[in-house]
Design a protein around this motif. Structure first.
Motif, PDB file in Angstrom:
ATOM      1  N   LYS A  60       0.857  -1.174   0.000  1.00 33.96           N
ATOM      2  CA  LYS A  60       0.000   0.000   0.000  1.00 33.96           C
ATOM      3  C   LYS A  60       0.905   1.239   0.000  1.00 33.96           C
ATOM      4  O   LYS A  60       1.803   1.360   0.816  1.00 33.96           O
ATOM      5  CB  LYS A  60      -0.884  -0.033   1.240  1.00 33.96           C
ATOM      6  N   ARG A  61       0.660   2.153  -0.955  1.00 31.31           N
ATOM      7  CA  ARG A  61       1.420   3.392  -1.080  1.00 31.31           C
ATOM      8  C   ARG A  61       0.464   4.541  -1.391  1.00 31.31           C
ATOM      9  O   ARG A  61      -0.611   4.316  -1.928  1.00 31.31           O
ATOM     10  CB  ARG A  61       2.424   3.303  -2.230  1.00 31.31           C
ATOM     11  N   PRO A  62       0.880   5.762  -1.140  1.00 31.81           N
ATOM     12  CA  PRO A  62       0.045   6.890  -1.557  1.00 31.81           C
ATOM     13  C   PRO A  62       0.074   7.024  -3.080  1.00 31.81           C
ATOM     14  O   PRO A  62       0.976   6.496  -3.739  1.00 31.81           O
ATOM     15  CB  PRO A  62       0.699   8.099  -0.883  1.00 31.81           C
ATOM     16  N   PRO A  63      -0.895   7.727  -3.677  1.00 28.53           N
ATOM     17  CA  PRO A  63      -0.908   7.896  -5.131  1.00 28.53           C
ATOM     18  C   PRO A  63       0.376   8.576  -5.621  1.00 28.53           C
ATOM     19  O   PRO A  63       0.952   9.413  -4.936  1.00 28.53           O
ATOM     20  CB  PRO A  63      -2.127   8.769  -5.408  1.00 28.53           C
ATOM     21  N   THR A  64       0.811   8.209  -6.818  1.00 23.57           N
ATOM     22  CA  THR A  64       2.044   8.771  -7.377  1.00 23.57           C
ATOM     23  C   THR A  64       1.801  10.051  -8.157  1.00 23.57           C
ATOM     24  O   THR A  64       2.730  10.813  -8.387  1.00 23.57           O
ATOM     25  CB  THR A  64       2.713   7.754  -8.326  1.00 23.57           C
ATOM     26  N   GLY A  65       0.564  10.257  -8.616  1.00 25.93           N
ATOM     27  CA  GLY A  65       0.265  11.403  -9.468  1.00 25.93           C
ATOM     28  C   GLY A  65       0.297  11.042 -10.944  1.00 25.93           C
ATOM     29  O   GLY A  65      -0.093  11.831 -11.797  1.00 25.93           O
ATOM     30  N   ASN A  66       0.777   9.834 -11.263  1.00 25.11           N
ATOM     31  CA  ASN A  66       0.837   9.385 -12.655  1.00 25.11           C
ATOM     32  C   ASN A  66      -0.315   8.455 -13.019  1.00 25.11           C
ATOM     33  O   ASN A  66      -0.267   7.799 -14.047  1.00 25.11           O
ATOM     34  CB  ASN A  66       2.164   8.662 -12.915  1.00 25.11           C
ATOM     35  N   GLU A  67      -1.343   8.399 -12.184  1.00 20.11           N
ATOM     36  CA  GLU A  67      -2.474   7.513 -12.450  1.00 20.11           C
ATOM     37  C   GLU A  67      -3.265   8.026 -13.656  1.00 20.11           C
ATOM     38  O   GLU A  67      -3.253   9.218 -13.953  1.00 20.11           O
ATOM     39  CB  GLU A  67      -3.394   7.434 -11.220  1.00 20.11           C
ATOM     40  N   ARG A  74     -10.413   6.709  -5.681  1.00 21.50           N
ATOM     41  CA  ARG A  74     -10.034   5.518  -4.903  1.00 21.50           C
ATOM     42  C   ARG A  74      -9.599   5.917  -3.507  1.00 21.50           C
ATOM     43  O   ARG A  74      -9.060   6.986  -3.293  1.00 21.50           O
ATOM     44  CB  ARG A  74      -8.896   4.796  -5.599  1.00 21.50           C
ATOM     45  N   LYS A  75      -9.804   4.994  -2.564  1.00 14.69           N
ATOM     46  CA  LYS A  75      -9.369   5.238  -1.186  1.00 14.69           C
ATOM     47  C   LYS A  75      -8.087   4.479  -0.859  1.00 14.69           C
ATOM     48  O   LYS A  75      -7.264   4.953  -0.095  1.00 14.69           O
ATOM     49  CB  LYS A  75     -10.479   4.830  -0.225  1.00 14.69           C
ATOM     50  N   ASP A  76      -7.924   3.287  -1.420  1.00 15.26           N
ATOM     51  CA  ASP A  76      -6.732   2.469  -1.168  1.00 15.26           C
ATOM     52  C   ASP A  76      -5.906   2.353  -2.436  1.00 15.26           C
ATOM     53  O   ASP A  76      -6.443   2.150  -3.516  1.00 15.26           O
ATOM     54  CB  ASP A  76      -7.126   1.057  -0.713  1.00 15.26           C
ATOM     55  N   TRP A  77      -4.600   2.457  -2.285  1.00 14.53           N
ATOM     56  CA  TRP A  77      -3.680   2.340  -3.413  1.00 14.53           C
ATOM     57  C   TRP A  77      -2.720   1.208  -3.140  1.00 14.53           C
ATOM     58  O   TRP A  77      -1.878   1.292  -2.245  1.00 14.53           O
ATOM     59  CB  TRP A  77      -2.925   3.645  -3.615  1.00 14.53           C
TER      60      TRP A  77
END
Length: 85
Positions: A60-67, A74-77
């Motif tokens: 589990k990681r925070p969003p990268t911004g490249n999605e 989404r709540k979970d990454w």
């Protein structure tokens, strides 16, 4: 040509007394073949030293911004990763 065979007790003695670095065992938690290899390594643990490393997994990681879509959707990454080894 003939295949030369060594008795297992001599082979086990060789590995138990050698000062080589332990085998790096790359495993995957979902693979039935890796499970069998793990059982075999544990069975022969006094003869074969190894270092276990998970080869594939999820974290589990925070969003990268490249999605490719809004991060608010989404709540979970969870990201798939491979061992660098």
């Amino acid at each position: 040509s003939q295949i030369r065979r060594f008795p297992m007790k001599n082979l086990a003695r060789h590995f138990a007394t050698s000062h080589a670095t332990p085998l790096t065992y790359y495993s995957a938690w979902f693979c039935p073949f890796a499970h069998r290899a793990t059982i075999a390594l544990e069975h022969h643990a006094d003869s074969v030293s190894y270092a276990w490393e998970e080869a594939l997994g999820w974290e589990k990681r925070p969003p990268t911004g490249n999605e490719e879509f809004s991060a608010d959707e989404r709540k979970d990454w969870y990201y798939h990763w491979k061992s660098p080894g």
